[in-house]
Scaffold this motif. Structure first.
Motif, PDB file in Angstrom:
ATOM      1  N   SER A  77       0.826  -1.212   0.000  1.00  0.00           N
ATOM      2  CA  SER A  77       0.000   0.000   0.000  1.00  0.00           C
ATOM      3  C   SER A  77       0.856   1.256   0.000  1.00  0.00           C
ATOM      4  O   SER A  77       0.508   2.245  -0.647  1.00  0.00           O
ATOM      5  CB  SER A  77      -0.921   0.013   1.211  1.00  0.00           C
ATOM      6  OG  SER A  77      -1.802  -1.064   1.146  1.00  0.00           O
ATOM      7  N   ALA A  78       1.966   1.234   0.731  1.00  0.00           N
ATOM      8  CA  ALA A  78       2.848   2.407   0.779  1.00  0.00           C
ATOM      9  C   ALA A  78       3.385   2.734  -0.609  1.00  0.00           C
ATOM     10  O   ALA A  78       3.430   3.902  -1.008  1.00  0.00           O
ATOM     11  CB  ALA A  78       3.995   2.166   1.755  1.00  0.00           C
ATOM     12  N   ILE A  79       3.764   1.702  -1.348  1.00  0.00           N
ATOM     13  CA  ILE A  79       4.253   1.922  -2.713  1.00  0.00           C
ATOM     14  C   ILE A  79       3.135   2.498  -3.578  1.00  0.00           C
ATOM     15  O   ILE A  79       3.334   3.464  -4.320  1.00  0.00           O
ATOM     16  CB  ILE A  79       4.793   0.613  -3.316  1.00  0.00           C
ATOM     17  CG1 ILE A  79       6.045   0.168  -2.558  1.00  0.00           C
ATOM     18  CG2 ILE A  79       5.095   0.770  -4.802  1.00  0.00           C
ATOM     19  CD1 ILE A  79       6.491  -1.238  -2.880  1.00  0.00           C
ATOM     20  N   GLY A  80       1.948   1.915  -3.476  1.00  0.00           N
ATOM     21  CA  GLY A  80       0.807   2.401  -4.257  1.00  0.00           C
ATOM     22  C   GLY A  80       0.402   3.814  -3.889  1.00  0.00           C
ATOM     23  O   GLY A  80       0.076   4.631  -4.761  1.00  0.00           O
ATOM     24  N   ILE A  81       0.423   4.117  -2.598  1.00  0.00           N
ATOM     25  CA  ILE A  81       0.064   5.465  -2.152  1.00  0.00           C
ATOM     26  C   ILE A  81       1.075   6.478  -2.677  1.00  0.00           C
ATOM     27  O   ILE A  81       0.707   7.545  -3.170  1.00  0.00           O
ATOM     28  CB  ILE A  81      -0.031   5.523  -0.616  1.00  0.00           C
ATOM     29  CG1 ILE A  81      -1.285   4.792  -0.151  1.00  0.00           C
ATOM     30  CG2 ILE A  81      -0.039   6.956  -0.118  1.00  0.00           C
ATOM     31  CD1 ILE A  81      -1.357   4.602   1.346  1.00  0.00           C
ATOM     32  N   PHE A  82       2.356   6.142  -2.576  1.00  0.00           N
ATOM     33  CA  PHE A  82       3.382   7.057  -3.062  1.00  0.00           C
ATOM     34  C   PHE A  82       3.196   7.349  -4.551  1.00  0.00           C
ATOM     35  O   PHE A  82       3.193   8.513  -4.971  1.00  0.00           O
ATOM     36  CB  PHE A  82       4.782   6.487  -2.800  1.00  0.00           C
ATOM     37  CG  PHE A  82       5.883   7.315  -3.388  1.00  0.00           C
ATOM     38  CD1 PHE A  82       6.255   8.509  -2.800  1.00  0.00           C
ATOM     39  CD2 PHE A  82       6.528   6.911  -4.549  1.00  0.00           C
ATOM     40  CE1 PHE A  82       7.260   9.286  -3.356  1.00  0.00           C
ATOM     41  CE2 PHE A  82       7.531   7.674  -5.109  1.00  0.00           C
ATOM     42  CZ  PHE A  82       7.903   8.868  -4.506  1.00  0.00           C
ATOM     43  N   LEU A  83       3.036   6.302  -5.338  1.00  0.00           N
ATOM     44  CA  LEU A  83       2.854   6.498  -6.781  1.00  0.00           C
ATOM     45  C   LEU A  83       1.557   7.252  -7.083  1.00  0.00           C
ATOM     46  O   LEU A  83       1.514   8.102  -7.978  1.00  0.00           O
ATOM     47  CB  LEU A  83       2.870   5.151  -7.504  1.00  0.00           C
ATOM     48  CG  LEU A  83       4.205   4.406  -7.482  1.00  0.00           C
ATOM     49  CD1 LEU A  83       4.050   3.028  -8.113  1.00  0.00           C
ATOM     50  CD2 LEU A  83       5.277   5.202  -8.170  1.00  0.00           C
ATOM     51  N   ILE A 112      -3.460  24.170  -4.403  1.00  0.00           N
ATOM     52  CA  ILE A 112      -2.675  23.263  -3.559  1.00  0.00           C
ATOM     53  C   ILE A 112      -3.501  22.729  -2.391  1.00  0.00           C
ATOM     54  O   ILE A 112      -3.357  21.562  -2.007  1.00  0.00           O
ATOM     55  CB  ILE A 112      -1.414  23.984  -3.035  1.00  0.00           C
ATOM     56  CG1 ILE A 112      -0.482  24.359  -4.173  1.00  0.00           C
ATOM     57  CG2 ILE A 112      -0.689  23.155  -2.001  1.00  0.00           C
ATOM     58  CD1 ILE A 112       0.134  23.170  -4.871  1.00  0.00           C
ATOM     59  N   ASN A 113      -4.390  23.545  -1.826  1.00  0.00           N
ATOM     60  CA  ASN A 113      -5.187  23.066  -0.688  1.00  0.00           C
ATOM     61  C   ASN A 113      -6.086  21.886  -1.072  1.00  0.00           C
ATOM     62  O   ASN A 113      -6.324  20.992  -0.270  1.00  0.00           O
ATOM     63  CB  ASN A 113      -5.987  24.196  -0.053  1.00  0.00           C
ATOM     64  CG  ASN A 113      -6.938  24.855  -1.014  1.00  0.00           C
ATOM     65  OD1 ASN A 113      -6.901  24.609  -2.212  1.00  0.00           O
ATOM     66  ND2 ASN A 113      -7.791  25.719  -0.487  1.00  0.00           N
ATOM     67  N   TRP A 114      -6.565  21.847  -2.309  1.00  0.00           N
ATOM     68  CA  TRP A 114      -7.367  20.697  -2.758  1.00  0.00           C
ATOM     69  C   TRP A 114      -6.494  19.460  -2.914  1.00  0.00           C
ATOM     70  O   TRP A 114      -6.907  18.347  -2.612  1.00  0.00           O
ATOM     71  CB  TRP A 114      -8.071  21.016  -4.075  1.00  0.00           C
ATOM     72  CG  TRP A 114      -9.251  21.904  -3.889  1.00  0.00           C
ATOM     73  CD1 TRP A 114      -9.351  23.215  -4.240  1.00  0.00           C
ATOM     74  CD2 TRP A 114     -10.486  21.567  -3.263  1.00  0.00           C
ATOM     75  NE1 TRP A 114     -10.571  23.710  -3.875  1.00  0.00           N
ATOM     76  CE2 TRP A 114     -11.300  22.711  -3.279  1.00  0.00           C
ATOM     77  CE3 TRP A 114     -10.984  20.412  -2.691  1.00  0.00           C
ATOM     78  CZ2 TRP A 114     -12.565  22.739  -2.736  1.00  0.00           C
ATOM     79  CZ3 TRP A 114     -12.263  20.428  -2.157  1.00  0.00           C
ATOM     80  CH2 TRP A 114     -13.035  21.574  -2.183  1.00  0.00           C
ATOM     81  N   ILE A 115      -5.279  19.660  -3.387  1.00  0.00           N
ATOM     82  CA  ILE A 115      -4.359  18.529  -3.530  1.00  0.00           C
ATOM     83  C   ILE A 115      -4.070  17.924  -2.163  1.00  0.00           C
ATOM     84  O   ILE A 115      -4.119  16.704  -1.987  1.00  0.00           O
ATOM     85  CB  ILE A 115      -3.051  18.977  -4.220  1.00  0.00           C
ATOM     86  CG1 ILE A 115      -3.346  19.446  -5.647  1.00  0.00           C
ATOM     87  CG2 ILE A 115      -2.017  17.857  -4.221  1.00  0.00           C
ATOM     88  CD1 ILE A 115      -2.164  20.085  -6.331  1.00  0.00           C
ATOM     89  N   LEU A 116      -3.782  18.765  -1.193  1.00  0.00           N
ATOM     90  CA  LEU A 116      -3.506  18.269   0.162  1.00  0.00           C
ATOM     91  C   LEU A 116      -4.726  17.594   0.769  1.00  0.00           C
ATOM     92  O   LEU A 116      -4.607  16.550   1.425  1.00  0.00           O
ATOM     93  CB  LEU A 116      -3.031  19.414   1.052  1.00  0.00           C
ATOM     94  CG  LEU A 116      -1.672  20.011   0.697  1.00  0.00           C
ATOM     95  CD1 LEU A 116      -1.365  21.209   1.578  1.00  0.00           C
ATOM     96  CD2 LEU A 116      -0.583  18.963   0.816  1.00  0.00           C
ATOM     97  N   ILE A 130      -4.736  13.677   1.977  1.00  0.00           N
ATOM     98  CA  ILE A 130      -4.993  13.328   3.375  1.00  0.00           C
ATOM     99  C   ILE A 130      -6.204  12.414   3.481  1.00  0.00           C
ATOM    100  O   ILE A 130      -6.176  11.403   4.192  1.00  0.00           O
ATOM    101  CB  ILE A 130      -5.168  14.602   4.225  1.00  0.00           C
ATOM    102  CG1 ILE A 130      -3.824  15.324   4.349  1.00  0.00           C
ATOM    103  CG2 ILE A 130      -5.722  14.278   5.601  1.00  0.00           C
ATOM    104  CD1 ILE A 130      -3.912  16.702   4.949  1.00  0.00           C
ATOM    105  N   VAL A 131      -7.278  12.738   2.779  1.00  0.00           N
ATOM    106  CA  VAL A 131      -8.472  11.887   2.800  1.00  0.00           C
ATOM    107  C   VAL A 131      -8.143  10.496   2.273  1.00  0.00           C
ATOM    108  O   VAL A 131      -8.555   9.487   2.849  1.00  0.00           O
ATOM    109  CB  VAL A 131      -9.620  12.536   1.988  1.00  0.00           C
ATOM    110  CG1 VAL A 131     -10.750  11.553   1.745  1.00  0.00           C
ATOM    111  CG2 VAL A 131     -10.134  13.768   2.703  1.00  0.00           C
ATOM    112  N   GLY A 132      -7.374  10.415   1.213  1.00  0.00           N
ATOM    113  CA  GLY A 132      -6.991   9.123   0.650  1.00  0.00           C
ATOM    114  C   GLY A 132      -6.164   8.295   1.611  1.00  0.00           C
ATOM    115  O   GLY A 132      -6.384   7.090   1.761  1.00  0.00           O
ATOM    116  N   LEU A 133      -5.199   8.920   2.277  1.00  0.00           N
ATOM    117  CA  LEU A 133      -4.363   8.196   3.234  1.00  0.00           C
ATOM    118  C   LEU A 133      -5.169   7.671   4.413  1.00  0.00           C
ATOM    119  O   LEU A 133      -5.013   6.516   4.825  1.00  0.00           O
ATOM    120  CB  LEU A 133      -3.236   9.099   3.738  1.00  0.00           C
ATOM    121  CG  LEU A 133      -2.139   9.421   2.743  1.00  0.00           C
ATOM    122  CD1 LEU A 133      -1.195  10.478   3.319  1.00  0.00           C
ATOM    123  CD2 LEU A 133      -1.359   8.175   2.383  1.00  0.00           C
ATOM    124  N   VAL A 134      -6.026   8.501   4.962  1.00  0.00           N
ATOM    125  CA  VAL A 134      -6.848   8.082   6.099  1.00  0.00           C
ATOM    126  C   VAL A 134      -7.798   6.960   5.696  1.00  0.00           C
ATOM    127  O   VAL A 134      -7.939   5.956   6.405  1.00  0.00           O
ATOM    128  CB  VAL A 134      -7.626   9.287   6.678  1.00  0.00           C
ATOM    129  CG1 VAL A 134      -8.665   8.840   7.674  1.00  0.00           C
ATOM    130  CG2 VAL A 134      -6.656  10.274   7.304  1.00  0.00           C
TER     131      VAL A 134
END
Length: 110
Positions: A59-65, A81-85, A89-93
């Motif tokens: 998952s870490a590899i997939g998240i990074f890519l 940039i605020n939308w990108i962040l 963040i939503v995706g990681l959580v």
């Protein structure tokens, strides 16, 4: 703006369902492997820890890519940039919650 948020919501829902089903299928498919580990003396906790490490590393590899691709795509579309962040963040959580929920909370016979 509303259409973009709707597309984002639909994407998150479809990704959640897909990830959950993929992890469930992976665990069901490896049931014999887990039984073998149990027969040679591994504890359920050790097996679960191994599965969490494997899924987390993939998952870490997939998240990074995915984050790199999303940043490049959003910057090329001139998204703030605020939308990108926010999306990252939503995706990681969401991803961490799904991995924990599928592996930990479902009753798999390790």
């Amino acid at each position: 703006m509303v259409i973009q948020m709707l597309i984002l919501l639909i994407t998150i829902i479809l990704t959640s369902v897909n990830l959950s089903e993929c992890l469930s299928a992976l665990l069901r498919e490896r049931k014999d492997e887990f039984s073998m580990y149990r027969s040679i003396g591994w504890r359920k906790k050790w097996i679960m820890r191994r599965v969490l490490k494997e899924t987390s590393s993939f998952s870490a590899i997939g998240i990074f890519l995915g984050v790199v691709t999303a940043i490049i795509t959003f910057l090329s579309l001139a998204v703030a940039i605020n939308w990108i962040l926010l999306v990252c963040i939503v995706g990681l959580v969401l991803h961490a919650t799904l991995i924990f929920g599928v592996v930990r909370l479902r009753n798999y016979d390790f």
